[in-house]
Design an enzyme around this catalytic site. Structure first.
Site, PDB file in Angstrom:
ATOM      1  N   SER A 154     -13.780   5.003 -11.710  1.00 53.93           N
ATOM      2  CA  SER A 154     -14.608   5.752 -12.646  1.00 53.93           C
ATOM      3  C   SER A 154     -14.045   7.168 -12.802  1.00 53.93           C
ATOM      4  O   SER A 154     -12.889   7.346 -13.162  1.00 53.93           O
ATOM      5  CB  SER A 154     -16.066   5.754 -12.154  1.00 53.93           C
ATOM      6  N   ASP A 319     -18.225  -4.565 -17.214  1.00 46.74           N
ATOM      7  CA  ASP A 319     -18.408  -3.110 -17.220  1.00 46.74           C
ATOM      8  C   ASP A 319     -18.477  -2.643 -18.666  1.00 46.74           C
ATOM      9  O   ASP A 319     -17.463  -2.524 -19.343  1.00 46.74           O
ATOM     10  CB  ASP A 319     -17.251  -2.453 -16.479  1.00 46.74           C
ATOM     11  N   HIS A 352     -20.311  -1.792 -14.009  1.00 52.46           N
ATOM     12  CA  HIS A 352     -19.461  -0.665 -13.627  1.00 52.46           C
ATOM     13  C   HIS A 352     -19.379  -0.504 -12.114  1.00 52.46           C
ATOM     14  O   HIS A 352     -18.344  -0.100 -11.580  1.00 52.46           O
ATOM     15  CB  HIS A 352     -19.997   0.615 -14.267  1.00 52.46           C
TER      16      HIS A 352
END
Length: 375
Positions: A154, A319, A352
């Site tokens: 991320s 995601d 995610h």
């Protein structure tokens, strides 16, 4: 917790830089401190160091536990340790709490030397570029000229990308997981709604809530609930909660009827109990501002022309916040520049948050790549 294949008990360390750090936004910090942890042993050639960069709510505590807090397991303990994909028998692994963080590095909770009070809202906005510049100062202090790899998921993946662009000669491998070359308008919108939840909390007091002895708990709770929804996939939420009722029947009120409501409130309360609101604000802004292609008229390939590292880019099928399409943008820009890049699109139903989990396929991909890094 079983310490099998664990780095065991660890302790934070502190790096102090008593020199100014110029910030991308125009300000500067007269000095700063970074809290970090290390796992494994730096070899004689100093060639086996790996930097782990954390995401929004992460910290320097990547692996292991604290002796006085046996349940304080590092956020990536399933990945980092002896015999694990990021093998501490081979690598010297470093986790750092970013500038502006709330886990001991200089940030809004720190004392402003000019006022003798906590910085609060007076702490300057920092960017991904500023984080990488501060990490480079730490590397200098540790005598690490070149990272074997910089890895993160991320927002951590964005830092790995920035390392490859800002210090191309100081990084041999960049590993960006569930990341993106910039946020989409939808992602910026989610961040703004979360920030407004905090900014509109009556206990925010313009960011100087510490002076009033309060915390904008309601705003933080809402911000975390908003964010948490986006970290999960629809399928996972349906499988985990469905429309299950908390007490077996409808209450016909605004209380907690559904299990998913209870879960979100629990996550919000938990987060508000330990995370700093000002840190949340500035970290989401750092996410929003990251865009290496901005200085190149939006041309990502031109931005990546500086990179010299080899890359592993990994994404997850469910995601939707950092979709595989965003990872493929990175891959295509690297291919345009004839950089070495491996890409994995992993089938995982956790959305995610997949990059935090012990998924067999995901870990096999990382293990295979990391095993082939020569130190």
């Amino acid at each position: 917790m079983s310490l099998e294949n664990s780095v065991g008990n660890v302790a934070p360390q502190r790096f102090c830089r008593n020199a100014p750090l110029a910030l991308k936004g125009g300000g500067q910090l007269p000095s700063f401190e970074l809290v970090y942890e290390t796992y494994g042993t730096l070899n004689a050639a100093r060639s086996n160091a790996v930097l782990v960069c954390h995401a929004l709510s992460g910290s320097h505590h990547v692996a292991g536990t604290y002796a006085d807090k046996p349940n304080s397991v590092g956020w990536w303990d399933n990945l980092v340790g002896p015999g694990k994909p990021l093998d501490t028998n081979k690598f010297f692994v470093i986790g750092v709490n970013n500038l502006g963080g709330c886990y001991g590095s200089t940030g809004p909770l720190s004392i402003n030397p000019e006022t003798g009070k906590r910085y609060g809202a007076d702490f300057p906005l920092v960017t991904v570029e500023d984080w990488v510049a501060a990490q480079a100062c730490l590397a200098d202090d540790l005598g690490i000229d070149t990272w074997a790899a910089v890895i993160g998921g991320s927002l951590g993946g964005m830092q790995a990308i920035e390392w490859s662009l800002e210090f191309p000669e100081r990084i041999r491998h960049a590993i960006a997981i569930a990341s993106a070359p910039k946020l989409s308008a939808q992602n910026i919108a989610f961040n703004e709604v979360a920030r407004q939840a905090i900014l509109s909390d009556p206990d925010f007091h313009g960011g100087h809530y510490a002076e009033h002895g309060v915390v904008p708990t309601r705003g933080l709770r809402l911000a975390r609930m908003i964010g948490h929804i986006t970290y999960l996939s629809d399928d996972q939420m349906d499988e985990k909660f469905g429309r299950n009722l908390r007490n077996g029947e409808h209450s016909f009120s605004y209380g907690v009827d559904f299990e998913v409501e209870s879960y979100l409130r629990y996550q919000g309360d938990k987060f508000a109990g330990f995370f700093d609101a000002n840190t949340y604000l500035l970290t989401t802004k750092a996410l929003d501002y990251f865009d290496p292609a901005y200085a190149y008229g939006g041309d990502l390939a031109a931005a990546f022309a500086r990179a010299r590292a080899s890359f592993l880019v990994a994404s997850f099928t469910t995601d939707w916040r950092f979709s595989p399409a965003r990872s493929r943008e990175i891959v295509f820009a690297l291919m345009h520049n004839r950089r070495r890049v491996a890409y994995a699109e992993i089938d995982c139903d956790a959305g995610h948050d997949s990059f935090l989990l012990d998924d067999a396929h995901y870990h096999a991909v990382l293990r295979a790549y990391l095993e082939n890094i020569k130190v």
